[in-house]
Design an enzyme around this catalytic site. Structure first.
Site, PDB file in Angstrom:
ATOM      1  N   PHE A  13      77.713 103.074  17.453  1.00  0.00           N
ATOM      2  CA  PHE A  13      77.507 102.701  16.052  1.00  0.00           C
ATOM      3  C   PHE A  13      76.049 102.339  15.861  1.00  0.00           C
ATOM      4  CE2 PHE A  13      77.189 100.082  12.326  1.00  0.00           C
ATOM      5  CZ  PHE A  13      78.033 100.702  11.419  1.00  0.00           C
ATOM      6  N   ASP A  68      69.459 100.580  21.318  1.00  0.00           N
ATOM      7  CA  ASP A  68      69.866  99.868  20.103  1.00  0.00           C
ATOM      8  C   ASP A  68      70.465  98.538  20.548  1.00  0.00           C
ATOM      9  OD1 ASP A  68      71.286  98.775  18.002  1.00  0.00           O
ATOM     10  OD2 ASP A  68      72.100 100.671  17.290  1.00  0.00           O
ATOM     11  N   LYS A  93      70.436  91.733  13.386  1.00  0.00           N
ATOM     12  CA  LYS A  93      71.467  90.680  13.391  1.00  0.00           C
ATOM     13  C   LYS A  93      70.980  89.266  13.721  1.00  0.00           C
ATOM     14  CE  LYS A  93      75.469  93.670  14.274  1.00  0.00           C
ATOM     15  NZ  LYS A  93      76.232  93.576  13.039  1.00  0.00           N
TER      16      LYS A  93
HETATM   17  N1  PMP Z   1      73.465  99.075  15.540  1.00  0.00           N
HETATM   18  C1  PMP Z   1      74.482  98.386  16.094  1.00  0.00           C
HETATM   19  C2  PMP Z   1      74.691  98.479  17.557  1.00  0.00           C
HETATM   20  C3  PMP Z   1      75.320  97.600  15.291  1.00  0.00           C
HETATM   21  O1  PMP Z   1      76.341  96.931  15.850  1.00  0.00           O
HETATM   22  C4  PMP Z   1      75.079  97.528  13.900  1.00  0.00           C
HETATM   23  C5  PMP Z   1      75.946  96.685  12.975  1.00  0.00           C
HETATM   24  N2  PMP Z   1      77.241  96.491  13.358  1.00  0.00           N
HETATM   25  C6  PMP Z   1      74.005  98.262  13.374  1.00  0.00           C
HETATM   26  C7  PMP Z   1      73.216  99.011  14.223  1.00  0.00           C
HETATM   27  C8  PMP Z   1      73.697  98.236  11.901  1.00  0.00           C
HETATM   28  O2  PMP Z   1      73.118  97.023  11.551  1.00  0.00           O
HETATM   29  P1  PMP Z   1      73.023  96.595  10.009  1.00  0.00           P
HETATM   30  O3  PMP Z   1      74.421  96.342   9.549  1.00  0.00           O
HETATM   31  O4  PMP Z   1      72.169  95.361  10.018  1.00  0.00           O
HETATM   32  O5  PMP Z   1      72.380  97.719   9.290  1.00  0.00           O
END
Ligand code: PMP
Length: 398
Positions: A138, A223, A252
């Site tokens: 994700f 990521d 986050k």
């Molecule tokens: N990358 C990862 C690994 C995530 O878990 C998330 C959110 N769950 C995101 C990107 C996207 O982050 P945002 O919701 O702040 O756009």
């Protein structure tokens, strides 16, 4: 207004993009939240791994209050000292030389995708644009990050997707090798898959990925949006695996709950972003970077990382004890306070019962309970959660 009234109003005016549980939080402190009816909850979700220092950590609150009264926003100038200090803090504690700031995880990954393509095109030729990512990964909800994401349910209805992403099974070296083409420019992976179900790779996987990247002149992007900022007991989760990437994204938990994203890179790669090539109006604004400086300093200076490792082991042990008791628990896995409990059936009802009984649990990938409490969670709070969870599991007859 009480919770029911707020929910009715939200249903009328707010788009229903999330499957929301019926909770209206109005106040938070440490691992506790209170709803609009005054009911108290023990928070084992922390805004999906966002509130690593707990709700309203006094140092983050003080930084935000002070900065809000001084300067909130200014674009296109040198945002001193907050943005620059944050960049220095992140670079001096990682492989990176330079930081780019934005407002979310998706935006940080957009920046990583653009930087990887521009750098590789300029260095190796026009056709180098393809990025390999993992099945069940994700990476966000914007079009490029939806295309990068390895989950069909996230992509459905939004095609045509962005061209140039290939998905391979996570933790599978031969599959990764087979997916490389003359067009490949980068490999982008989560150190531990979050939305994919808290998937920890086998030892040696990331070292093999690093080696493959080096052999084929590919950039390695981590990521760390969900697992960075101390969640696993190290500032960045990839440190557990003995590899360094070329690019890393964070969001986050970086600013103690305030919205931020960042993309970090080695100098050689970072220079591909020259003035005019990328940007974001609010990226790195004084307010959020002041909160982030306070957050990073607190994590580094208050023994949070060692504590997370210790308390994470405790939580893992308690959850493993439940696994011994209930045969429908298939696996307990994770590092630090990033822990998943696999179940033989969808976990939604357990989360609902937890909510009724005052504990916020979370399900990811349908059948996995995800435990990501604030890193300041105490043994007593874990014990309280375990008693409640045990009670819920005891009622299940699968
Ligand atoms: N990358 C990862 C690994 C995530 O878990 C998330 C959110 N769950 C995101 C990107 C996207 O982050 P945002 O919701 O702040 O756009």
């Amino acid at each position: 207004m009480n919770s029911a009234e707020w929910i009715a109003k939200a249903d009328k005016y707010v788009m229903k993009t999330y499957g929301r549980y019926p909770l209206v939080p109005v106040r938070g402190e440490g691992c506790r939240l209170w709803d609009a009816d005054g009911k108290e909850y023990l928070d084992f979700l922390a805004g999906v791994a966002v509130n690593n220092l707990g709700h309203c950590h006094p140092k983050v609150v003080a930084a935000l209050q002070q900065q809000a009264a001084t300067l909130i926003h200014c674009s296109n100038y040198y945002n001193i000292p907050q943005q620059i200090e944050l960049a220095e803090l992140l670079c001096s504690h990682s492989f990176a030389d330079k930081a780019f700031f934005c407002n979310s995880g998706a935006e940080a990954n957009e920046a990583a995708i653009k930087l990887a393509r521009k750098y590789s095109r300029e260095k190796y030729g026009e056709n180098r644009y393809e990025i390999i990512t993992a099945a069940e990964s994700f990476h966000g909800r914007t079009m490029a990050t939806v295309s990068a994401t390895g989950q069909e349910k996230v992509q459905k209805f939004f095609d045509p997707l962005l061209h140039g992403f290939r998905h391979v099974p996570f933790d599978d070296v031969p599959a990764l090798k087979a997916a490389i083409s003359p067009n490949t420019c980068a490999v982008m992976l989560e150190p531990i898959q979050g939305e994919g179900g808290v998937n920890v790779p086998s030892p040696g996987y990331f070292q093999a990925v690093r080696q493959i990247c080096d052999e084929h002149n590919l950039l390695f992007i981590f990521d760390e949006v969900q697992v960075g900022m101390g969640r696993t007991g190290k500032l960045f989760a990839h440190e557990h695996f003995g590899v360094t990437p070329d690019i890393m994204t964070l969001a986050k938990a970086l600013a103690g709950g305030a919205p931020i994203g960042t993309m970090l890179a080695r100098d050689e790669v970072a220079v591909a972003f020259s003035p005019g090539t990328h940007g974001s109006t609010f990226g790195g604004n004084p307010l959020v970077t002041a909160a982030a400086v306070a957050t990073v300093r607190t994590i580094l200076e208050e023994g949070i990382l060692n504590r997370t490792e210790e308390i994470g082991d405790y939580l893992l042990g308690e959850l493993e004890a439940l696994k011994g008791k209930y045969p429908f628990i298939t696996e307990v896995r994770g590092i630090g306070l990033m822990i998943g409990m696999g179940l033989a059936f969808p976990a939604g009802d357990i989360v609902k019962k937890g909510l009724e009984r005052g504990v916020l649990l979370n399900v990811t990938h349908d059948t996995v309970l995800r435990f990501v409490p604030p890193l300041v969670v105490t043994k007593q709070e874990i014990d309280r959660m375990i008693v409640i969870l045990d009670g819920i599991l005891a009622e299940i007859t699968p």
